[in-house]
Design a protein around this motif. Structure first.
Motif, PDB file in Angstrom:
ATOM      1  N   UNK A  13       0.803  -1.222   0.000  1.00 20.15           N
ATOM      2  CA  UNK A  13       0.000   0.000   0.000  1.00 20.15           C
ATOM      3  C   UNK A  13       0.830   1.264   0.000  1.00 20.15           C
ATOM      4  N   UNK A  14       0.129   2.387   0.077  1.00 15.41           N
ATOM      5  CA  UNK A  14       0.793   3.680  -0.023  1.00 15.41           C
ATOM      6  C   UNK A  14       1.650   4.054   1.168  1.00 15.41           C
ATOM      7  N   UNK A  15       1.496   3.334   2.281  1.00 13.51           N
ATOM      8  CA  UNK A  15       2.280   3.666   3.477  1.00 13.51           C
ATOM      9  C   UNK A  15       3.460   2.715   3.695  1.00 13.51           C
ATOM     10  N   UNK A  16       3.753   1.887   2.697  1.00 14.28           N
ATOM     11  CA  UNK A  16       4.857   0.935   2.846  1.00 14.28           C
ATOM     12  C   UNK A  16       6.188   1.659   2.996  1.00 14.28           C
ATOM     13  N   UNK A  17       6.417   2.660   2.144  1.00 17.12           N
ATOM     14  CA  UNK A  17       7.655   3.435   2.181  1.00 17.12           C
ATOM     15  C   UNK A  17       7.329   4.900   2.472  1.00 17.12           C
ATOM     16  N   UNK A  18       8.235   5.576   3.155  1.00 18.70           N
ATOM     17  CA  UNK A  18       8.090   7.016   3.355  1.00 18.70           C
ATOM     18  C   UNK A  18       8.334   7.715   2.020  1.00 18.70           C
ATOM     19  N   UNK A  19       7.463   8.640   1.677  1.00 19.74           N
ATOM     20  CA  UNK A  19       7.599   9.355   0.406  1.00 19.74           C
ATOM     21  C   UNK A  19       8.957  10.032   0.289  1.00 19.74           C
ATOM     22  N   UNK A  20       9.426  10.636   1.385  1.00 18.99           N
ATOM     23  CA  UNK A  20      10.691  11.363   1.309  1.00 18.99           C
ATOM     24  C   UNK A  20      11.911  10.459   1.439  1.00 18.99           C
ATOM     25  N   UNK A  21      11.684   9.137   1.295  1.00 17.55           N
ATOM     26  CA  UNK A  21      12.821   8.214   1.227  1.00 17.55           C
ATOM     27  C   UNK A  21      13.099   7.794  -0.213  1.00 17.55           C
ATOM     28  N   UNK A  22      12.218   8.160  -1.126  1.00 19.16           N
ATOM     29  CA  UNK A  22      12.297   7.656  -2.501  1.00 19.16           C
ATOM     30  C   UNK A  22      13.366   8.355  -3.326  1.00 19.16           C
ATOM     31  N   UNK A  23      14.199   7.563  -3.969  1.00 17.26           N
ATOM     32  CA  UNK A  23      15.128   8.018  -5.013  1.00 17.26           C
ATOM     33  C   UNK A  23      14.939   7.063  -6.174  1.00 17.26           C
ATOM     34  N   UNK A  24      14.649   7.577  -7.360  1.00 15.11           N
ATOM     35  CA  UNK A  24      14.428   6.674  -8.495  1.00 15.11           C
ATOM     36  C   UNK A  24      15.215   7.105  -9.724  1.00 15.11           C
ATOM     37  N   UNK A  25      15.435   6.148 -10.606  1.00 10.84           N
ATOM     38  CA  UNK A  25      16.224   6.357 -11.812  1.00 10.84           C
ATOM     39  C   UNK A  25      15.357   6.916 -12.933  1.00 10.84           C
ATOM     40  N   UNK A  26      15.771   8.017 -13.507  1.00 13.46           N
ATOM     41  CA  UNK A  26      15.030   8.591 -14.626  1.00 13.46           C
ATOM     42  C   UNK A  26      15.285   7.816 -15.918  1.00 13.46           C
ATOM     43  N   UNK A  27      16.353   7.017 -15.945  1.00 14.59           N
ATOM     44  CA  UNK A  27      16.580   6.127 -17.092  1.00 14.59           C
ATOM     45  C   UNK A  27      15.576   4.983 -17.069  1.00 14.59           C
ATOM     46  N   UNK A  28      15.325   4.448 -15.872  1.00 19.17           N
ATOM     47  CA  UNK A  28      14.381   3.330 -15.727  1.00 19.17           C
ATOM     48  C   UNK A  28      12.932   3.805 -15.822  1.00 19.17           C
ATOM     49  N   UNK A  29      12.682   5.019 -15.345  1.00 21.22           N
ATOM     50  CA  UNK A  29      11.336   5.588 -15.388  1.00 21.22           C
ATOM     51  C   UNK A  29      11.425   6.934 -16.119  1.00 21.22           C
ATOM     52  N   UNK A  30      11.569   6.902 -17.446  1.00 20.31           N
ATOM     53  CA  UNK A  30      11.755   8.138 -18.208  1.00 20.31           C
ATOM     54  C   UNK A  30      10.512   9.014 -18.263  1.00 20.31           C
ATOM     55  N   UNK A  31       9.342   8.395 -18.171  1.00 17.62           N
ATOM     56  CA  UNK A  31       8.098   9.159 -18.138  1.00 17.62           C
ATOM     57  C   UNK A  31       7.059   8.395 -17.326  1.00 17.62           C
ATOM     58  N   UNK A  32       6.100   9.125 -16.804  1.00 20.22           N
ATOM     59  CA  UNK A  32       5.109   8.508 -15.942  1.00 20.22           C
ATOM     60  C   UNK A  32       4.024   7.806 -16.774  1.00 20.22           C
ATOM     61  N   UNK A  33       3.703   6.552 -16.412  1.00 19.18           N
ATOM     62  CA  UNK A  33       2.667   5.819 -17.144  1.00 19.18           C
ATOM     63  C   UNK A  33       1.280   6.419 -16.911  1.00 19.18           C
ATOM     64  N   UNK A  34       0.340   6.005 -17.738  1.00 20.58           N
ATOM     65  CA  UNK A  34      -1.018   6.551 -17.681  1.00 20.58           C
ATOM     66  C   UNK A  34      -1.667   6.334 -16.310  1.00 20.58           C
ATOM     67  N   UNK A  35      -1.424   5.157 -15.709  1.00 23.02           N
ATOM     68  CA  UNK A  35      -2.060   4.897 -14.414  1.00 23.02           C
ATOM     69  C   UNK A  35      -1.572   5.855 -13.338  1.00 23.02           C
ATOM     70  N   UNK A  36      -0.320   6.324 -13.453  1.00 22.00           N
ATOM     71  CA  UNK A  36       0.198   7.322 -12.506  1.00 22.00           C
ATOM     72  C   UNK A  36      -0.489   8.662 -12.741  1.00 22.00           C
ATOM     73  N   UNK A  37      -0.618   9.049 -13.999  1.00 21.06           N
ATOM     74  CA  UNK A  37      -1.221  10.337 -14.333  1.00 21.06           C
ATOM     75  C   UNK A  37      -2.702  10.387 -13.955  1.00 21.06           C
ATOM     76  N   UNK A  38      -3.363   9.233 -13.972  1.00 21.73           N
ATOM     77  CA  UNK A  38      -4.784   9.184 -13.628  1.00 21.73           C
ATOM     78  C   UNK A  38      -5.035   9.086 -12.130  1.00 21.73           C
TER      79      UNK A  38
END
Length: 303
Positions: free
Chosen positions: A160-185
């Motif tokens: 769920x949404x509380x598994x990780x702290x939001x301010x702990x997230x670091x992600x790769x822009x190479x692996x996630x170059x753009x946000x998928x439709x489900x994220x945008x919705x």
């Protein structure tokens, strides 16, 4: 390479005059062997937040890069996160909202070192503490594991949404170059982002407490959700819709865990509404035996 920005820090803020300086100071204290930028999006704050941000912009013009909105974007259902994502220059994106802060000056360095050594990793997260905005005391920990580990797609979905702290997230822009439709919705950003990370590579959790996630912030999204059962019910309906979209996106590869997660969420809403008879029906009874149930009972079922 030495002059290239390695990390872009995404910071969204609205009426955070009591918190924004601590957030920015925690970012500026980072000790790294690479360059980073702080991308702040102020969503037309009505207090002194913008004024405080401007003071940091003047002192650190090469690092602190704000956008000052004149009209609130959140109220217009605009995905304001994209304002920062689209202008980012870093190889990695780190997240820290304007009412949160980091506590370890080597947080970014530790995460980047791991991700540089593990190119299969799409996202790195870590433990954090929940701190009351009222008492300023630690109220609990966000520590999903008592050891470092890689989280599977199934674990991230079920967590769920509380598994990780939001301010702990670091992600790769190479692996996630753009946000998928489900994220945008989606109506929330951290849960679908974590799922996106799991679907794009590996999600690595560091069992080190390196951030503080503020709770009991008056007027915050979390504050409004936990204080209103109907708001929580609407939120879980939105989560169910998100999971249905992800189910289609993944060609129903994770249908079992998605269905189970939706049932569990429904179970806790029924429990909150004291509809005990319905919780005893087939498909719900299993959740009484889960460790999570006992944790929530002891917290007086605060979901």
């Amino acid at each position: 390479m030495a002059n290239e920005i390695m990390v872009s820090i995404e910071c969204n803020s609205y009426n955070h005059e009591n918190f924004i300086a601590e957030a920015l100071d925690s970012m500026l204290m980072q000790k790294t062997d690479f360059m980073y930028e702080i991308l702040i999006h102020d969503d037309a704050s009505t207090d002194r937040t913008a004024e405080i941000i401007r003071s940091y912009e003047r002192r650190y013009p090469d690092i602190v890069k704000p956008i000052y909105q004149t009209e609130n974007q959140y109220s217009q259902d605009v995905h304001f996160e994209l304002f920062n994502i689209e202008r980012a220059q870093g190889k990695y994106m780190a997240i820290c909202e304007g009412d949160d802060y980091w506590t370890d000056p080597r947080k970014l360095q530790k995460q980047v070192d791991y991700m540089e050594a593990h190119p299969e990793c799409s996202m790195c997260v870590h433990a954090a503490e929940k701190v009351s905005a009222v008492t300023k005391k630690t109220v609990s920990a966000i520590r999903p594991s008592h050891k470092d580990k890689i989280y599977s797609v199934e674990e991230v979905i079920e967590g769920g949404g509380e598994l990780f702290a939001t301010n702990s997230i670091l992600y790769s822009r190479d692996k996630i170059p753009e946000m998928p439709e489900y994220y945008l919705n989606a109506t929330i950003g951290d849960y679908p982002l974590a799922i996106c990370g799991a679907l794009s590579g590996t999600v690595y959790y560091m069992d080190q407490n390196m951030a503080a996630y503020r709770v009991e912030v008056k007027g915050s999204w979390t504050d409004m959700q936990v204080s209103d059962v109907s708001a929580k019910q609407k939120h879980l309906q939105d989560v169910a819709a998100l999971l249905d979209e992800i189910n289609v996106y993944t060609n129903f590869k994770y249908d079992y865990v998605i269905s189970r997660t939706k049932r569990r969420d429904r179970f806790y809403i029924l429990l909150k509404q004291l509809k005990i008879k319905e919780t005893l029906k087939r498909g719900y009874r299993q959740f009484y035996m889960k460790p999570e149930f006992f944790r929530r009972v002891f917290k007086r079922i605060t979901i």
